[in-house]
Design an enzyme around this catalytic site. Structure first.
Site, PDB file in Angstrom:
ATOM      1  N   SER A  23     -86.950 -42.669 118.085  1.00 40.06           N
ATOM      2  CA  SER A  23     -86.927 -41.373 117.394  1.00 40.06           C
ATOM      3  C   SER A  23     -88.328 -40.988 116.918  1.00 40.06           C
ATOM      4  O   SER A  23     -88.769 -39.852 117.078  1.00 40.06           O
ATOM      5  CB  SER A  23     -86.012 -41.440 116.166  1.00 40.06           C
ATOM      6  OG  SER A  23     -84.682 -41.636 116.563  1.00 40.06           O
ATOM      7  N   ARG A  27     -91.083 -37.888 118.185  1.00 35.17           N
ATOM      8  CA  ARG A  27     -91.590 -36.934 117.189  1.00 35.17           C
ATOM      9  C   ARG A  27     -93.108 -36.995 117.069  1.00 35.17           C
ATOM     10  O   ARG A  27     -93.759 -35.973 116.854  1.00 35.17           O
ATOM     11  CB  ARG A  27     -90.908 -37.195 115.837  1.00 35.17           C
ATOM     12  CG  ARG A  27     -89.425 -36.754 115.852  1.00 35.17           C
ATOM     13  CD  ARG A  27     -88.639 -37.456 114.767  1.00 35.17           C
ATOM     14  NE  ARG A  27     -87.291 -36.924 114.588  1.00 35.17           N
ATOM     15  CZ  ARG A  27     -86.233 -37.254 115.329  1.00 35.17           C
ATOM     16  NH1 ARG A  27     -86.358 -38.096 116.363  1.00 35.17           N
ATOM     17  NH2 ARG A  27     -85.035 -36.734 115.080  1.00 35.17           N
ATOM     18  N   GLN A 177     -80.619 -34.545 115.655  1.00 35.30           N
ATOM     19  CA  GLN A 177     -81.217 -33.810 116.772  1.00 35.30           C
ATOM     20  C   GLN A 177     -81.090 -32.309 116.547  1.00 35.30           C
ATOM     21  O   GLN A 177     -82.026 -31.543 116.808  1.00 35.30           O
ATOM     22  CB  GLN A 177     -80.553 -34.216 118.087  1.00 35.30           C
ATOM     23  CG  GLN A 177     -80.855 -35.674 118.449  1.00 35.30           C
ATOM     24  CD  GLN A 177     -80.167 -36.142 119.705  1.00 35.30           C
ATOM     25  OE1 GLN A 177     -79.392 -35.393 120.315  1.00 35.30           O
ATOM     26  NE2 GLN A 177     -80.422 -37.372 120.099  1.00 35.30           N
ATOM     27  N   ASP A 328     -76.072 -45.259 116.247  1.00 35.64           N
ATOM     28  CA  ASP A 328     -76.375 -45.915 117.524  1.00 35.64           C
ATOM     29  C   ASP A 328     -75.978 -47.388 117.541  1.00 35.64           C
ATOM     30  O   ASP A 328     -76.135 -48.061 118.558  1.00 35.64           O
ATOM     31  CB  ASP A 328     -77.872 -45.782 117.836  1.00 35.64           C
ATOM     32  CG  ASP A 328     -78.255 -44.336 118.142  1.00 35.64           C
ATOM     33  OD1 ASP A 328     -77.382 -43.557 118.565  1.00 35.64           O
ATOM     34  OD2 ASP A 328     -79.444 -43.989 117.943  1.00 35.64           O
ATOM     35  N   LYS A 355     -72.226 -39.431 123.359  1.00 38.90           N
ATOM     36  CA  LYS A 355     -73.534 -40.095 123.455  1.00 38.90           C
ATOM     37  C   LYS A 355     -73.857 -40.297 124.942  1.00 38.90           C
ATOM     38  O   LYS A 355     -73.299 -39.623 125.796  1.00 38.90           O
ATOM     39  CB  LYS A 355     -73.515 -41.414 122.691  1.00 38.90           C
ATOM     40  CG  LYS A 355     -73.436 -41.219 121.183  1.00 38.90           C
ATOM     41  CD  LYS A 355     -74.674 -40.549 120.637  1.00 38.90           C
ATOM     42  CE  LYS A 355     -74.608 -40.252 119.166  1.00 38.90           C
ATOM     43  NZ  LYS A 355     -75.730 -39.428 118.704  1.00 38.90           N
ATOM     44  N   ARG A 359     -69.003 -43.685 124.324  1.00 43.27           N
ATOM     45  CA  ARG A 359     -69.211 -45.061 123.837  1.00 43.27           C
ATOM     46  C   ARG A 359     -67.951 -45.681 123.242  1.00 43.27           C
ATOM     47  O   ARG A 359     -67.760 -46.898 123.312  1.00 43.27           O
ATOM     48  CB  ARG A 359     -70.336 -45.101 122.793  1.00 43.27           C
ATOM     49  CG  ARG A 359     -71.681 -45.076 123.414  1.00 43.27           C
ATOM     50  CD  ARG A 359     -72.800 -45.392 122.449  1.00 43.27           C
ATOM     51  NE  ARG A 359     -74.057 -45.352 123.212  1.00 43.27           N
ATOM     52  CZ  ARG A 359     -75.231 -45.057 122.703  1.00 43.27           C
ATOM     53  NH1 ARG A 359     -75.346 -44.783 121.417  1.00 43.27           N
ATOM     54  NH2 ARG A 359     -76.308 -45.058 123.461  1.00 43.27           N
ATOM     55  N   ARG A 402     -77.399 -48.805 125.475  1.00 43.35           N
ATOM     56  CA  ARG A 402     -76.886 -49.601 124.354  1.00 43.35           C
ATOM     57  C   ARG A 402     -75.582 -50.339 124.716  1.00 43.35           C
ATOM     58  O   ARG A 402     -75.306 -51.407 124.173  1.00 43.35           O
ATOM     59  CB  ARG A 402     -76.703 -48.727 123.115  1.00 43.35           C
ATOM     60  CG  ARG A 402     -78.028 -48.143 122.635  1.00 43.35           C
ATOM     61  CD  ARG A 402     -77.981 -47.646 121.214  1.00 43.35           C
ATOM     62  NE  ARG A 402     -78.996 -46.638 120.979  1.00 43.35           N
ATOM     63  CZ  ARG A 402     -80.290 -46.892 120.799  1.00 43.35           C
ATOM     64  NH1 ARG A 402     -80.732 -48.139 120.811  1.00 43.35           N
ATOM     65  NH2 ARG A 402     -81.145 -45.907 120.604  1.00 43.35           N
TER      66      ARG A 402
HETATM   67  C1  S3P Z   1     -81.561 -39.272 117.288  1.00 39.10           C
HETATM   68  C2  S3P Z   1     -80.436 -38.858 116.644  1.00 39.10           C
HETATM   69  C3  S3P Z   1     -79.100 -39.383 116.941  1.00 39.10           C
HETATM   70  C4  S3P Z   1     -79.155 -40.682 117.752  1.00 39.10           C
HETATM   71  C5  S3P Z   1     -80.165 -40.638 118.846  1.00 39.10           C
HETATM   72  C6  S3P Z   1     -81.550 -40.330 118.305  1.00 39.10           C
HETATM   73  C7  S3P Z   1     -82.843 -38.640 116.923  1.00 39.10           C
HETATM   74  O1  S3P Z   1     -78.379 -38.413 117.662  1.00 39.10           O
HETATM   75  O2  S3P Z   1     -77.893 -40.989 118.288  1.00 39.10           O
HETATM   76  O3  S3P Z   1     -80.219 -41.872 119.544  1.00 39.10           O
HETATM   77  O4  S3P Z   1     -83.912 -39.185 117.286  1.00 39.10           O
HETATM   78  O5  S3P Z   1     -82.820 -37.589 116.280  1.00 39.10           O
HETATM   79  P1  S3P Z   1     -77.609 -37.226 116.886  1.00 39.10           P
HETATM   80  O6  S3P Z   1     -78.581 -36.647 115.956  1.00 39.10           O
HETATM   81  O7  S3P Z   1     -77.195 -36.252 117.915  1.00 39.10           O
HETATM   82  O8  S3P Z   1     -76.444 -37.891 116.217  1.00 39.10           O
END
Ligand code: S3P
Length: 453
Positions: A23, A27, A177, A328, A355, A359, A402
């Site tokens: 993540s 970013r 996200q 996750d 996902k 999952r 995963r």
């Molecule tokens: C993430 C947010 C999560 C996560 C993903 C990474 C991110 O998804 O499952 O692996 O980096 O913002 P969601 O925000 O859709 O739940």
């Protein structure tokens, strides 16, 4: 496809550092590309997902370079430099941007280009092309962007707006996200863009925006929620970013060490942002012996070393409210639960169905195939630990890194080996997974192959 087999291991021992946080890596590249000047990133996760983001940002006009700086340590590669175009300064890409398997990459970048006045077309692999994108398009339409889609899914063409409108948007699903897509669109929008989240989700975007010099105001909302307000069109300045180890990757050797008798493993430099460590809380509730030591700060993120010792676990109920902080980690938690004494109930798991794979279904089918006692509803799982699991199953990883890693950890502690059909998918988030695990004492190798230590 490259199958992998995991056979029962002895005690796991030693020290390891997992690759950089996925993540935070996405970013760092994205904010580097929208800042002025150089952003120098160390510890970037060099996985397929993150490299897809780098390729897309190059196509949007950012200059991104990798330098082999061996002092940074071979497991993290050298440092990366991003020379950004400034807020609103990206340009129309010549071709389609293919984001492979990465939901984070595509959703965040759709947000970025939504307030740039040009057209961008995004595509992805078979798994990503099934995932819902309406959740980001709804707020971004309110900001002025337009979309052409294949039934709300990829491929998607974004027509960025020339006159972005700041909005206040309450998240209908707890998704970092979606929150991040709106905030990143808000970067090139005059005025204040506000996201209200009834259930707090990972806050890496907010922390990094502040690190790059944006004005971000975070306030508590009723019933435990949060309000995040970004002042648009800031001057972002390139910064140094040291990416911590990914807690979501550390979760795999962590659970393996808890389950393999007499193990003791030290995982160094792991990100322990409280909105990511729901699994730690859950495992501790289950009786896990995990020490969090040497806590420190790294560019606005919490980092620590984790000391994990083999532990007898007991079943627990994990409430839905904890899901965003461990979204996750359910595949690997389910493996831990299969070895716990008594029943574990995992609730509020609806999001797991959208996902990288469904999952919930993949966990339930895989655990049942390996001989565990598991029951699935629309949004929950109940696992009854019986003290041991036979194994001896072949699991379809379903293009889901995963799921692949969780079942390889299962094979390290079952009586008979566990095989997964597609080990290549692991490179999405954890390049070098088998090597790291084998270095700690696991036995993961291709069929007929030698363990890669
Ligand atoms: C993430 C947010 C999560 C996560 C993903 C990474 C991110 O998804 O499952 O692996 O980096 O913002 P969601 O925000 O859709 O739940």
């Amino acid at each position: 496809m490259s199958a992998l087999i995991s056979s029962q291991a002895g005690p796991l021992s030693g020290e390891a550092s997992v690759p950089g946080d996925k993540s935070i890596s996405h970013r760092a590249l994205i904010l580097g590309a929208t800042a002025v000047g150089e952003t120098r990133i160390t510890g970037l996760l060099e996985s397929e997902d993150v490299l897809a983001t780098a390729t897309a940002l190059r196509a949007l006009g950012a200059r991104i370079e990798h330098e082999d700086d061996l002092e940074d340590g071979p497991e993290n590669g050298g440092h990366w430099s991003v020379f950004g175009r400034g807020v609103g300064g990206l340009g129309e890409p010549a071709g389609v941007l293919d984001l492979g398997n990465s939901g984070t990459a595509v959703r965040l970048l759709i947000g970025v280009v939504a307030t740039h006045p040009f057209k961008t077309t995004f595509s992805g692999d078979a798994s990503l092309s099934k995932r819902p994108m309406e959740r980001v398009m709804t707020p971004l339409r309110q900001m002025g962007a337009q979309f052409t889609t294949r039934g709300g899914r990829l491929p998607i063409t974004v027509s960025g707006t020339t006159g972005p409108i700041p909005i206040t948007y309450e998240l209908p699903v707890p998704s970092a996200q979606v929150k991040s897509a709106v905030l990143l669109a808000g970067l090139n929008t005059p005025g204040r863009t506000t996201v209200i989240e009834p259930e707090p989700t990972r806050d890496h975007t907010e922390r990094m925006l502040a690190h790059f010099g944006a004005e971000v105001d975070i306030a508590d909302a009723p019933d435990g929620g949060k309000t995040v307000a970004l002042t648009g069109q800031p001057e972002l300045t390139g910064k140094d970013v040291a990416v911590p180890g990914d807690f979501s990757s550390a979760a795999f050797p962590m659970v393996a060490a808890l389950l393999a008798p007499k193990s003791r493993v030290v995982l160094t430099g792991v990100g322990v942002n409280p909105l990511r460590t729901g699994l730690l809380e859950t495992l501790k509730d289950m009786g896990a012996n995990i020490g969090v030591e040497n806590k420190r700060q790294q560019n606005g993120e919490d980092v620590a070393d984790l000391i994990v010792e083999a532990s007898a676990l007991k079943g627990v109920t994990v409430p839905a409210a904890r899901a965003p902080a461990m979204i996750d980690e359910y595949p690997i938690l389910a493996v831990a639960a299969a070895f716990a004494e008594g029943e574990t109930r995992l609730e509020g798991l609806g999001e797991l169905r959208v996902k990288e794979s469904d999952r919930l279904d993949a966990i339930a089918r895989g655990l049942a195939a390996a001989g565990a006692d598991v029951a699935e509803t629309e949004d929950s799982l109940t696992i009854r630990g019986t003290g041991g699991v036979a194994g001896g199953a072949r699991i379809e990883a379903a293009e889901d890194h995963r799921i692949a890693m969780a079942f390889l950890v299962l094979g390290a502690v079952t009586e008979r080996p566990v095989e997964i059909d597609d080990g290549a998918t692991i490179d999405t988030s954890f390049p070098g997974f088998a090597g790291l695990m084998n270095g700690l004492g696991a036995d993961i190798s291709p069929p007929g192959g030698k363990a890669d230590g």
